[in-house]
Design a protein around this motif. Structure first.
Motif, PDB file in Angstrom:
ATOM      1  N   VAL A  12       0.833  -1.197   0.000  1.00 37.40           N
ATOM      2  CA  VAL A  12       0.000   0.000   0.000  1.00 37.40           C
ATOM      3  C   VAL A  12       0.873   1.255   0.000  1.00 37.40           C
ATOM      4  O   VAL A  12       0.647   2.189  -0.766  1.00 37.40           O
ATOM      5  N   GLY A  13       1.875   1.284   0.820  1.00 39.12           N
ATOM      6  CA  GLY A  13       2.758   2.443   0.889  1.00 39.12           C
ATOM      7  C   GLY A  13       3.509   2.691  -0.399  1.00 39.12           C
ATOM      8  O   GLY A  13       3.658   3.822  -0.840  1.00 39.12           O
ATOM      9  N   LEU A  14       3.962   1.640  -1.033  1.00 41.75           N
ATOM     10  CA  LEU A  14       4.715   1.801  -2.265  1.00 41.75           C
ATOM     11  C   LEU A  14       3.832   2.239  -3.420  1.00 41.75           C
ATOM     12  O   LEU A  14       4.203   3.093  -4.213  1.00 41.75           O
ATOM     13  N   PHE A  15       2.656   1.654  -3.547  1.00 38.81           N
ATOM     14  CA  PHE A  15       1.771   2.045  -4.635  1.00 38.81           C
ATOM     15  C   PHE A  15       1.272   3.471  -4.463  1.00 38.81           C
ATOM     16  O   PHE A  15       1.010   4.162  -5.436  1.00 38.81           O
ATOM     17  N   ALA A  16       1.147   3.924  -3.248  1.00 36.41           N
ATOM     18  CA  ALA A  16       0.638   5.272  -3.002  1.00 36.41           C
ATOM     19  C   ALA A  16       1.553   6.342  -3.592  1.00 36.41           C
ATOM     20  O   ALA A  16       1.103   7.408  -3.980  1.00 36.41           O
ATOM     21  N   HIS A  17       2.865   6.049  -3.683  1.00 43.16           N
ATOM     22  CA  HIS A  17       3.811   7.062  -4.141  1.00 43.16           C
ATOM     23  C   HIS A  17       4.619   6.631  -5.361  1.00 43.16           C
ATOM     24  O   HIS A  17       5.554   7.317  -5.733  1.00 43.16           O
ATOM     25  N   ALA A  18       4.252   5.542  -6.002  1.00 43.16           N
ATOM     26  CA  ALA A  18       5.063   4.984  -7.078  1.00 43.16           C
ATOM     27  C   ALA A  18       5.179   5.895  -8.294  1.00 43.16           C
ATOM     28  O   ALA A  18       6.177   5.873  -8.985  1.00 43.16           O
ATOM     29  N   GLU A  19       4.188   6.706  -8.585  1.00 45.29           N
ATOM     30  CA  GLU A  19       4.203   7.476  -9.822  1.00 45.29           C
ATOM     31  C   GLU A  19       4.235   8.992  -9.606  1.00 45.29           C
ATOM     32  O   GLU A  19       3.858   9.744 -10.493  1.00 45.29           O
ATOM     33  N   GLU A  20       4.654   9.450  -8.445  1.00 51.62           N
ATOM     34  CA  GLU A  20       4.696  10.883  -8.201  1.00 51.62           C
ATOM     35  C   GLU A  20       5.797  11.525  -9.037  1.00 51.62           C
ATOM     36  O   GLU A  20       6.839  10.930  -9.257  1.00 51.62           O
ATOM     37  N   PRO A  21       5.576  12.768  -9.506  1.00 46.75           N
ATOM     38  CA  PRO A  21       6.619  13.457 -10.275  1.00 46.75           C
ATOM     39  C   PRO A  21       7.840  13.719  -9.390  1.00 46.75           C
ATOM     40  O   PRO A  21       7.707  14.030  -8.212  1.00 46.75           O
ATOM     41  N   LEU A  22       9.001  13.612 -10.005  1.00 46.01           N
ATOM     42  CA  LEU A  22      10.244  13.818  -9.266  1.00 46.01           C
ATOM     43  C   LEU A  22      10.892  15.131  -9.675  1.00 46.01           C
ATOM     44  O   LEU A  22      10.800  15.557 -10.817  1.00 46.01           O
ATOM     45  N   ARG A  23      11.568  15.721  -8.727  1.00 46.05           N
ATOM     46  CA  ARG A  23      12.329  16.939  -8.968  1.00 46.05           C
ATOM     47  C   ARG A  23      13.793  16.608  -8.719  1.00 46.05           C
ATOM     48  O   ARG A  23      14.126  16.008  -7.698  1.00 46.05           O
ATOM     49  N   CYS A  45      17.253  13.290  -6.899  1.00 45.64           N
ATOM     50  CA  CYS A  45      15.872  13.466  -7.335  1.00 45.64           C
ATOM     51  C   CYS A  45      14.970  12.949  -6.225  1.00 45.64           C
ATOM     52  O   CYS A  45      15.258  11.912  -5.624  1.00 45.64           O
ATOM     53  N   TYR A  46      13.888  13.673  -5.967  1.00 46.79           N
ATOM     54  CA  TYR A  46      12.964  13.291  -4.900  1.00 46.79           C
ATOM     55  C   TYR A  46      11.547  13.640  -5.340  1.00 46.79           C
ATOM     56  O   TYR A  46      11.347  14.455  -6.245  1.00 46.79           O
ATOM     57  N   ASP A  47      10.570  12.993  -4.714  1.00 48.22           N
ATOM     58  CA  ASP A  47       9.190  13.343  -5.038  1.00 48.22           C
ATOM     59  C   ASP A  47       8.841  14.636  -4.305  1.00 48.22           C
ATOM     60  O   ASP A  47       9.113  14.784  -3.118  1.00 48.22           O
ATOM     61  N   GLU A  49       5.995  16.147  -3.457  1.00 53.11           N
ATOM     62  CA  GLU A  49       4.911  16.270  -2.493  1.00 53.11           C
ATOM     63  C   GLU A  49       5.234  15.674  -1.127  1.00 53.11           C
ATOM     64  O   GLU A  49       5.110  16.327  -0.107  1.00 53.11           O
ATOM     65  N   THR A  50       5.647  14.421  -1.094  1.00 51.21           N
ATOM     66  CA  THR A  50       5.813  13.736   0.198  1.00 51.21           C
ATOM     67  C   THR A  50       7.259  13.556   0.639  1.00 51.21           C
ATOM     68  O   THR A  50       7.503  13.186   1.775  1.00 51.21           O
ATOM     69  N   LYS A  51       8.201  13.775  -0.258  1.00 49.05           N
ATOM     70  CA  LYS A  51       9.633  13.575   0.033  1.00 49.05           C
ATOM     71  C   LYS A  51       9.893  12.144   0.517  1.00 49.05           C
ATOM     72  O   LYS A  51      10.708  11.899   1.394  1.00 49.05           O
ATOM     73  N   SER A  52       9.197  11.168  -0.102  1.00 51.13           N
ATOM     74  CA  SER A  52       9.326   9.769   0.332  1.00 51.13           C
ATOM     75  C   SER A  52      10.080   8.903  -0.671  1.00 51.13           C
ATOM     76  O   SER A  52      10.129   7.689  -0.521  1.00 51.13           O
ATOM     77  N   GLN A  53      10.669   9.517  -1.684  1.00 52.72           N
ATOM     78  CA  GLN A  53      11.507   8.795  -2.639  1.00 52.72           C
ATOM     79  C   GLN A  53      12.776   9.594  -2.859  1.00 52.72           C
ATOM     80  O   GLN A  53      12.759  10.825  -2.834  1.00 52.72           O
ATOM     81  N   LEU A  54      13.873   8.882  -3.112  1.00 51.91           N
ATOM     82  CA  LEU A  54      15.167   9.532  -3.300  1.00 51.91           C
ATOM     83  C   LEU A  54      15.981   8.712  -4.295  1.00 51.91           C
ATOM     84  O   LEU A  54      16.142   7.499  -4.108  1.00 51.91           O
ATOM     85  N   PHE A  55      16.470   9.354  -5.355  1.00 56.08           N
ATOM     86  CA  PHE A  55      17.215   8.675  -6.409  1.00 56.08           C
ATOM     87  C   PHE A  55      18.404   9.520  -6.838  1.00 56.08           C
ATOM     88  O   PHE A  55      18.315  10.746  -6.851  1.00 56.08           O
ATOM     89  N   SER A  56      19.481   8.863  -7.276  1.00 52.71           N
ATOM     90  CA  SER A  56      20.501   9.578  -8.034  1.00 52.71           C
ATOM     91  C   SER A  56      19.886   9.799  -9.422  1.00 52.71           C
ATOM     92  O   SER A  56      18.976   9.058  -9.817  1.00 52.71           O
ATOM     93  N   PRO A  57      20.335  10.796 -10.183  1.00 51.52           N
ATOM     94  CA  PRO A  57      19.698  11.064 -11.476  1.00 51.52           C
ATOM     95  C   PRO A  57      19.654   9.858 -12.418  1.00 51.52           C
ATOM     96  O   PRO A  57      18.652   9.635 -13.098  1.00 51.52           O
ATOM     97  N   ASN A  58      20.717   9.053 -12.459  1.00 56.56           N
ATOM     98  CA  ASN A  58      20.688   7.896 -13.365  1.00 56.56           C
ATOM     99  C   ASN A  58      19.745   6.794 -12.857  1.00 56.56           C
ATOM    100  O   ASN A  58      19.144   6.074 -13.653  1.00 56.56           O
ATOM    101  N   CYS A  59      19.563   6.686 -11.564  1.00 58.80           N
ATOM    102  CA  CYS A  59      18.628   5.690 -11.033  1.00 58.80           C
ATOM    103  C   CYS A  59      17.178   6.133 -11.233  1.00 58.80           C
ATOM    104  O   CYS A  59      16.282   5.298 -11.316  1.00 58.80           O
ATOM    105  N   ARG A  60      16.968   7.424 -11.343  1.00 54.71           N
ATOM    106  CA  ARG A  60      15.607   7.926 -11.601  1.00 54.71           C
ATOM    107  C   ARG A  60      15.039   7.280 -12.862  1.00 54.71           C
ATOM    108  O   ARG A  60      13.876   6.924 -12.913  1.00 54.71           O
ATOM    109  N   SER A  61      15.876   7.137 -13.873  1.00 56.81           N
ATOM    110  CA  SER A  61      15.435   6.544 -15.133  1.00 56.81           C
ATOM    111  C   SER A  61      15.766   5.050 -15.211  1.00 56.81           C
ATOM    112  O   SER A  61      15.720   4.453 -16.277  1.00 56.81           O
ATOM    113  N   LYS A  62      16.111   4.458 -14.078  1.00 57.34           N
ATOM    114  CA  LYS A  62      16.458   3.035 -13.952  1.00 57.34           C
ATOM    115  C   LYS A  62      17.666   2.644 -14.808  1.00 57.34           C
ATOM    116  O   LYS A  62      17.771   1.523 -15.266  1.00 57.34           O
ATOM    117  N   LYS A  63      18.590   3.591 -14.991  1.00 52.03           N
ATOM    118  CA  LYS A  63      19.808   3.325 -15.754  1.00 52.03           C
ATOM    119  C   LYS A  63      21.006   3.302 -14.827  1.00 52.03           C
ATOM    120  O   LYS A  63      21.992   4.010 -15.034  1.00 52.03           O
TER     121      LYS A  63
END
Length: 141
Positions: A12-23, A45-47, A49-63
């Motif tokens: 439930v927690g993961l689906f709630a934020h899986a597709e939020e736009p990232l900055r 890069c982070y979402d 609205e909720t600040k519940s996701q965090l990625f390096s720029p290349n991981c944002r695009s799964k590369k």
């Protein structure tokens, strides 16, 4: 019962934020290792609205290496009475899990990440979500 409850909460927690736009922006990540606080200047890069996701720029695009693990992972293999499924997946795919804080508009937000030897990183809950659900939905390349 604990297994089922853990599974429901994670999904439930993961689906709630899986597709939020990232900055993506240059900022700071703070971590504590052996009692010593380290602040690192990085681009992340982070979402917004909720600040519940965090990625390096290349991981944002799964590369990045985080998403290259060749084996299929089963959720049931990572649930137990101790430890986070996300941290367990992180270790399995070759990363190092850690709790960090990242800074947005002068405020620190606490989150976890899975960091890899090449410096790329991804939020460990998203990483688990990817291996338990999203990878199965993506077309073969």
């Amino acid at each position: 019962m604990l297994y089922l409850l853990s599974k429901i909460i994670l999904i439930v927690g993961l689906f709630a934020h899986a597709e939020e736009p990232l900055r993506c922006e240059k900022g700071q990540i703070r971590s504590v290792t052996s009692g010593k606080t380290t602040i690192t200047d990085v681009t992340y890069c982070y979402d917004k609205e909720t600040k519940s996701q965090l990625f390096s720029p290349n991981c944002r695009s799964k590369k990045c290496v985080a998403f290259d693990y060749p084996e299929e992972l089963q959720f049931k293999d990572f649930i137990g009475p101790t430890g986070s499924p996300g941290f367990k997946v992180c270790r399995k795919v070759g990363g190092i899990p850690q709790i960090v804080e990242f800074k947005v508009s002068e405020k620190w937000y606490k989150l976890d990440q899975c960091i890899f030897q090449d410096g790329s990183f991804v939020n460990s809950d998203f990483l688990a979500h990817y291996y338990f659900h999203l990878k199965k939905l993506e077309p073969l390349q």
